[in-house]
Design a protein around this motif. Structure first.
Motif, short mmCIF file in Angstrom:
data_model
loop_
_atom_site.label_atom_id
_atom_site.label_comp_id
_atom_site.label_asym_id
_atom_site.label_seq_id
_atom_site.Cartn_x
_atom_site.Cartn_y
_atom_site.Cartn_z
N PHE A 249 0.85 -1.20 0.00
CA PHE A 249 0.00 0.00 0.00
C PHE A 249 0.88 1.25 0.00
O PHE A 249 2.01 1.21 0.48
N PRO A 250 0.37 2.38 -0.50
CA PRO A 250 1.17 3.62 -0.48
C PRO A 250 1.40 4.15 0.93
O PRO A 250 0.70 3.77 1.86
N ASP B 122 6.21 11.68 0.72
CA ASP B 122 7.19 12.11 -0.30
C ASP B 122 7.27 13.64 -0.41
O ASP B 122 7.97 14.16 -1.26
N ARG B 123 6.54 14.36 0.42
CA ARG B 123 6.66 15.82 0.42
C ARG B 123 6.87 16.30 1.85
O ARG B 123 6.51 15.59 2.79
N ASP C 203 1.59 16.89 8.09
CA ASP C 203 0.18 16.52 8.00
C ASP C 203 0.03 15.09 7.48
O ASP C 203 0.97 14.53 6.90
N PHE C 204 -1.14 14.54 7.70
CA PHE C 204 -1.43 13.16 7.29
C PHE C 204 -2.66 13.13 6.39
O PHE C 204 -3.50 14.03 6.43
N VAL D 278 1.51 2.28 9.93
CA VAL D 278 2.59 2.32 10.92
C VAL D 278 3.82 3.03 10.35
O VAL D 278 4.42 3.88 11.00
N GLU D 279 4.20 2.69 9.12
CA GLU D 279 5.39 3.33 8.53
C GLU D 279 5.17 4.82 8.29
O GLU D 279 6.07 5.63 8.52
N THR D 280 3.96 5.17 7.85
CA THR D 280 3.66 6.59 7.62
C THR D 280 3.75 7.36 8.95
O THR D 280 4.36 8.42 9.01
N LEU D 281 3.15 6.82 9.99
CA LEU D 281 3.20 7.49 11.30
C LEU D 281 4.65 7.59 11.79
O LEU D 281 5.05 8.62 12.35
N THR D 282 5.43 6.53 11.58
CA THR D 282 6.82 6.52 12.05
C THR D 282 7.65 7.58 11.32
O THR D 282 8.43 8.31 11.94
N ILE D 283 7.47 7.67 10.00
CA ILE D 283 8.21 8.67 9.20
C ILE D 283 7.90 10.08 9.70
O ILE D 283 8.79 10.91 9.90
#
Ligand SMILES: Nc1ncnc2c1ncn2[C@@H]1O[C@H](COP(=O)(O)OP(=O)(O)OP(=O)(O)O)[C@@H](O)[C@H]1O
Ligand SMILES: [Mg+2]
Length: 341
Positions: free
Chosen positions: A197-198, A203-204, A208-209, A248-253
Motif C-alpha cells: 500500500f502507499p 514524499d513531500r 500533515d497526514f 505504521v510506517e507513515t506514522l513513524t516517518i
C-alpha cells in the motif's frame, strides 16, 4: 486531593478515582461496543441513553473498590469535549450535579488532553518537553508539548483519522467494529509482500497526514481479490498486514520528522491506535536509533477511560482551575486554546 473523573465523550462510560498523593485508586469502564456493533459504528442517541444507565452504578462501584465515600471526594472532573454532544452532556451534568450537591468544585477536561496525559499514570512517566502523537478514532495529531496546556500543533490528518481508517478498512472487508484490534489480529497471519500500500504524504515535506486514500486502496484490492475468486480469508489477512504496515510506517516517518524539527528525542503516543503492537515496535526501533525513548499507557488506558480524565482534571484543579455552575460541552475544541498551567 481526591478526584472523581467521568468520561462520556463517545461509546465508553469511564469512571475513576485519582488521588494526587497516592495515585490511581480505582477505575471502571463500561464499553458499549456490543450495542453499536450491529450498526457498524457508534449511534449517538443510543450512546447517550446508555451513559445515563451506566453512570451512577459505575460511580458506586469505583467508590466501593477504593473503600471511599462520597464525602471523601474533593472535586470532580468530566470530559467537556470534543465528542458527541449528547454523550458529553450526560457526564457533564452528572459531574456538575454531584459537585453542587457535595459542595466541591468541578472541572471540564479536554478529551485529547486526557489521552495525551494518560502515560503519566504509568511507572515511568515522560518528562516535558516531548512530541506527542495522538492517534485515536477521531484524531491524528502531532503536538509539541512543553507542559500541561502548552501545546503546539505540528501536523494533523487532513481527512480520516488513523483509527477511523482502521475501522473503515475493517468494515469494507466485513470485519467487526472497532476495526483496529481486528486488523491487528489478522495482520499477524498476513503474507509479507503480497500487497504493498502507499505511504501517503511522505514524499513531500510537512507533518500533515491523509489516510482516506488507504481505505480506497484497500477497497480496490479487496474487490480485485473477490473478482479473481481468491481465498477471501487469506486475502483479509494479507490486506490487513499491508494496510497496517502502511499506517505504521507513515506514522513513524512523520514522528521522526517531528522529532528532528523540534530537536527533541522523547515521544509520547496516545489514543486507541497507540495500543497497536506493530506501531509500538516500529517507534521503539526508531527512537532507539535516535537514543531517545517512547512512552505510552497500558492498553486499556490507550482507548477511552475515566482514569485519564481524573488525572488531567486533578492537575488543573490543583492549579486552581474550576468551572462555574453552567453546564458547557463542545463538540469541537482546539487543544491549543487550553490555558497553560
Ligand atoms: N490494537 C489496535 N490497533 C489499531 N487501532 C486500534 C487498536 N485498538 C484500538 N484501535 C482503534 O482506536 C480507536 C478507538 O480509540 P479511542 O477510544 O481513543 O478513540 P475515540 O475516543 O473514538 O476518538 P477520539 O479520542 O479522537 O475522540 C478505534 O478507531 C479503534 O479501531
Ligand atoms: Mg478517545
Amino acid at each position: 486531593m481526591l478526584v472523581l473523573g467521568l468520561e462520556t465523550s463517545c461509546d465508553e462510560t469511564g469512571v475513576a478515582l485519582y488521588d494526587s498523593e497516592r495515585g490511581l485508586l480505582a477505575d471502571a469502564l463500561f464499553s458499549q461496543i456490543d450495542l453499536h456493533r450491529v450498526y457498524g459504528g457508534v449511534v449517538p442517541e443510543l450512546a447517550s441513553r446508555d451513559h445515563v444507565k451506566r453512570m451512577l452504578p459505575l460511580i458506586r462501584q469505583v467508590l466501593g473498590e477504593a473503600g471511599k465515600q462520597a464525602s471523601d471526594i474533593d472535586a470532580l472532573a468530566y470530559t467537556a469535549g470534543p465528542g458527541l454532544v449528547g454523550a458529553l452532556l450526560v457526564g457533564a451534568s452528572c459531574a456538575q450535579a454531584l459537585a453542587f450537591a457535595w459542595g466541591v468544585p468541578a472541572v471540564g477536561v479536554h478529551h485529547m488532553e486526557g489521552h495525551l496525559l494518560a502515560p503519566m499514570l504509568e511507572e515511568q512517566p515522560p518528562a516535558f518537553p516531548f512530541v506527542a502523537l495522538l492517534v485515536s478514532g477521531g484524531h491524528t495529531q502531532l503536538v509539541r508539548v512543553d507542559g500541561i496546556g502548552q501545546y503546539q500543533l505540528l501536523g494533523e490528518s487532513l481527512d480520516d483519522a488513523a483509527g477511523e481508517a482502521f475501522d473503515k478498512t475493517a468494515k469494507l472487508m466485513g470485519l467487526n467494529y472497532p476495526g483496529g484490534p481486528e486488523i491487528a489480529k489478522l495482520a499477524e497471519q498476513g503474507t509479507p509482500g503480497r500487497f504493498v500500500f502507499p505511504r501517503p504524504m511522505t514524499d513531500r515535506p510537512g507533518l500533515d497526514f491523509s489516510f482516506s486514500g488507504l481505505k480506497t486502496f484497500a477497497l480496490n484490492t479487496w474487490q480485485q481479490c473477490r473478482t479473481r475468486g481468491d481465498d477471501l480469508d487469506q486475502a483479509r489477512r494479507d490486506i490487513a498486514l499491508a494496510f497496517q504496515q502502511a499506517v505504521v510506517e507513515t506514522l513513524t516517518i512523520k514522528c521522526k520528522r517531528a522529532l528532528k524539527q523540534t530537536g527533541l528525542n522523547s515521544l509520547v503516543i496516545a489514543g486507541g491506535v497507540s495500543a497497536n503492537k506493530a506501531l509500538r515496535e516500529h517507534l521503539e526501533r526508531m527512537l532507539g536509533e535516535m537514543k531517545g525513548k517512547v512512552f505510552y499507557a497500558r492498553p486499556r488506558f490507550c482507548t477511552d477511560n475515566g482514569a485519564m480524565i481524573a488525572y488531567a482534571g486533578c492537575q488543573r484543579l490543583l492549579a486552581g482551575q474550576h468551572e462555574d455552575l453552567a453546564i458547557k460541552v463542545q463538540a469541537r475544541w482546539s487543544m491549543e486554546s487550553l490555558p497553560a498551567l
